[in-house]
Design an enzyme around this catalytic site. Structure first.
Site, PDB file in Angstrom:
ATOM      1  N   CYS A   1       0.837  -1.199   0.000  1.00  0.00           N
ATOM      2  CA  CYS A   1       0.000   0.000   0.000  1.00  0.00           C
ATOM      3  C   CYS A   1       0.875   1.253   0.000  1.00  0.00           C
ATOM      4  CB  CYS A   1      -0.903  -0.002   1.229  1.00  0.00           C
ATOM      5  SG  CYS A   1      -1.947   1.465   1.369  1.00  0.00           S
TER       6      CYS A   1
ATOM      7  N   CYS B   1      -1.210   5.206   7.334  1.00  0.00           N
ATOM      8  CA  CYS B   1      -2.487   4.600   7.733  1.00  0.00           C
ATOM      9  C   CYS B   1      -2.302   3.654   8.908  1.00  0.00           C
ATOM     10  CB  CYS B   1      -3.081   3.863   6.540  1.00  0.00           C
ATOM     11  SG  CYS B   1      -4.679   3.089   6.886  1.00  0.00           S
TER      12      CYS B   1
ATOM     13  N   CYS C   1      -3.096  -1.268   8.989  1.00  0.00           N
ATOM     14  CA  CYS C   1      -2.217  -2.446   8.940  1.00  0.00           C
ATOM     15  C   CYS C   1      -0.960  -2.204   9.769  1.00  0.00           C
ATOM     16  CB  CYS C   1      -1.798  -2.761   7.504  1.00  0.00           C
ATOM     17  SG  CYS C   1      -3.158  -3.166   6.404  1.00  0.00           S
TER      18      CYS C   1
ATOM     19  N   CYS D   1      -7.762   0.836  -1.465  1.00  0.00           N
ATOM     20  CA  CYS D   1      -7.080   0.024  -0.459  1.00  0.00           C
ATOM     21  C   CYS D   1      -6.849  -1.373  -1.037  1.00  0.00           C
ATOM     22  CB  CYS D   1      -7.905  -0.067   0.821  1.00  0.00           C
ATOM     23  SG  CYS D   1      -7.233  -1.226   2.039  1.00  0.00           S
TER      24      CYS D   1
ATOM     25  N   GLN E   1     -18.251 -11.836   9.169  1.00  0.00           N
ATOM     26  CA  GLN E   1     -16.802 -12.001   9.132  1.00  0.00           C
ATOM     27  C   GLN E   1     -16.236 -11.292   7.904  1.00  0.00           C
ATOM     28  OE1 GLN E   1     -14.996 -12.912  11.445  1.00  0.00           O
ATOM     29  NE2 GLN E   1     -15.864 -14.572  12.641  1.00  0.00           N
TER      30      GLN E   1
ATOM     31  N   PHE F   1     -23.196 -16.756  20.737  1.00  0.00           N
ATOM     32  CA  PHE F   1     -22.739 -15.587  19.974  1.00  0.00           C
ATOM     33  C   PHE F   1     -22.976 -15.873  18.488  1.00  0.00           C
ATOM     34  CE2 PHE F   1     -20.125 -15.883  23.819  1.00  0.00           C
ATOM     35  CZ  PHE F   1     -20.315 -14.632  24.400  1.00  0.00           C
TER      36      PHE F   1
ATOM     37  N   ASP G   1     -18.491 -18.249  19.330  1.00  0.00           N
ATOM     38  CA  ASP G   1     -17.685 -17.305  18.554  1.00  0.00           C
ATOM     39  C   ASP G   1     -17.818 -15.928  19.210  1.00  0.00           C
ATOM     40  OD1 ASP G   1     -16.261 -15.918  16.673  1.00  0.00           O
ATOM     41  OD2 ASP G   1     -17.688 -16.213  15.037  1.00  0.00           O
TER      42      ASP G   1
ATOM     43  N   CYS H   1     -11.061 -14.453  18.503  1.00  0.00           N
ATOM     44  CA  CYS H   1     -10.362 -13.373  17.805  1.00  0.00           C
ATOM     45  C   CYS H   1      -9.369 -12.669  18.716  1.00  0.00           C
ATOM     46  CB  CYS H   1     -11.359 -12.367  17.223  1.00  0.00           C
ATOM     47  SG  CYS H   1     -12.435 -11.602  18.443  1.00  0.00           S
TER      48      CYS H   1
END
Length: 438
Positions: free
Chosen positions: A89, A95, A98, A169, A274, A303, A369, A396
């Site tokens: 990028c 930014c 990331c 992006c 997701q 969830f 989840d 996550c």
């Protein structure tokens, strides 16, 4: 006259870690921290340097000093790592989206797998059990949320609330990049110079892109109607909501999110889905293989959201009970199950309230989840239940996963298999799936 004995008030000085000099200093990078920053040591104190890689020697300058660690800005790479690559990028250095584009992709995967392995080994598992789920490392995001402020539409800058204008992006699916390019001027005109808010883009399996705007203050319904007319197809303005007053709602049909094969979920921009559809399908496939749903057996999905896992489990023949706190998502999930003719019962439940949690009678298998906060209270209920014997835990956040696995491990659950799922390439975020049995 009485004499007073002098009191010695001298106290030995505490040993204080040396502060990082305000002048540029040479540092050797030892490893990567959980947030993707390089880790070095200076006079026995940890120093974090963004964009630095293990094995590198760098020139850095202190940016923030803390009691237990320091932070430094990378000024120059003296000796570069063989794993260093050019970012994909053009605005990567500005930014904040990331953190790892400067690290080659195979090394990103190894770094994330090592973070999960640490959790697995710490809870009685073996690193050899950790599989890898991955897809493309670019054009993988089917949705994105941009910020608008003072004429700028883009992502938040690194370590700042400022906005970096984004034209394209490389991580977004092509339909979103196209919709952004075609409609950014109309959206900026709508906000003007003073308003601020967020703009969500969501692409479905057919290439349609729904746009949702959340803005401060009241919604001008007439101007929203004009913006809807200005948006170029196949993108469309789905809705505009404000912090005050009524919202503007369009007449467009919901988007379609593909899960497995012909299974799809209807959703609205702003609903949780997701981000990485390809990796999500791999996770569903893996969980189906682990749980091996049998005809008419009871499985609980906690969830559950819109039914990402529920639909696939019920389609395989199981009777599914889904639990989530989102009222609108539960309503949508319920209707979709009815339309599909699948045996799923959905319940709106606060899964962080111990008194509200229930486990269906005769339920041997569970999938959960949770968000980053994990599922401590739910795991305590599962640990105490003597019937549940199979759990697929989709996580996550490695830290809350480690905490919850410890609860289940103490109740006799063992880690049978695990997988690192690279849901977010080029970021430090780790998605994982763990299969537990007892």
């Amino acid at each position: 006259m009485a004499k007073h004995r002098a009191i010695n008030t001298f106290k030995p000085a505490k040993k204080i870690a040396a502060k990082l000099s305000s002048l540029p200093i040479e540092l050797k990078i030892d490893s990567l921290a959980d947030d993707g920053r390089g880790v070095a040591r200076h006079d026995n104190k940890v120093v974090f340097i963004a964009d630095a890689l293990p094995g590198e020697t760098v020139l850095a300058k202190a940016s923030r000093l803390h009691k237990r660690f320091d932070e430094a800005e990378l000024l120059e790479i003296i000796t570069a790592s063989a794993d260093r690559v050019a970012p994909v990028c053009a605005i990567y250095d500005q930014c904040g989206g990331c953190q790892l584009q400067h690290l080659n992709y195979p090394s990103q995967l190894a770094y994330k797998r090592a973070k999960l392995d640490k959790v697995i080994i710490g809870n009685g598992g073996a690193a050899a059990e950790t599989a890898m789920l991955q897809a493309s490392d670019t054009q993988y995001r089917h949705r994105a949320r941009l910020s608008y402020y003072k004429g700028q539409l883009g992502f938040k800058a690194k370590s700042s609330h400022n906005i970096v204008a984004v034209e394209q992006c490389p991580l977004l699916e092509n339909p979103i990049n196209t919709a952004l390019a075609q409609n950014r001027n109309a959206i900026c005109r709508y906000f003007g110079d003073k308003a601020k808010g967020e703009v969500s883009f969501s692409a479905d399996r057919d290439g349609r892109v729904g746009i949702h705007i959340q803005k401060d203050g009241f919604v001008d319904l007439k101007r929203s109607e004009q913006l809807a007319a200005d948006i170029e197809a196949p993108a469309f303005l789905y809705s505009v909501t404000g912090s005050k007053g009524p919202a503007w709602l369009g007449a467009s049909s919901p988007l379609q999110y593909q899960t497995l094969n012909a299974l799809t979920l209807r959703y609205q921009p702003g609903d949780f889905t997701q981000v990485n559809t390809a990796v999500n399908r791999q996770i569903i496939d893996l969980c189906l293989a682990w749980l091996a749903p049998q005809p008419d057996e009871q499985i609980a999905d906690y969830f559950c959201g819109l039914g990402n896992f529920s639909l696939a489990l019920a389609n395989a023949g199981a009777r599914v009970s889904g639990f989530d706190a989102g009222e609108s998502m539960i309503r949508s999930a319920t209707q979709q199950a009815l339309d599909a003719g699948l045996p799923i019962d959905y319940f709106c439940v606060d899964l962080f309230d111990s008194a509200a949690i229930t486990i269906p009678p005769g339920c041997h298998k569970v999938i959960l989840d949770p968000p980053r906060a994990g599922a401590k209270i739910l795991c305590e209920h599962l640990a105490a239940n003597k019937v549940v014997s199979r759990i697929a835990y989709v996580s996550c956040d490695p830290a809350t996963l480690a905490r919850d696995l410890a609860i289940l491990s103490a109740a006799g659950f063992g880690i049978a298999q695990a997988a690192m799922a690279d849901m977010f390439p080029h970021t430090h975020h780790v998605e994982s799936v763990v299969f537990l049995t007892r």
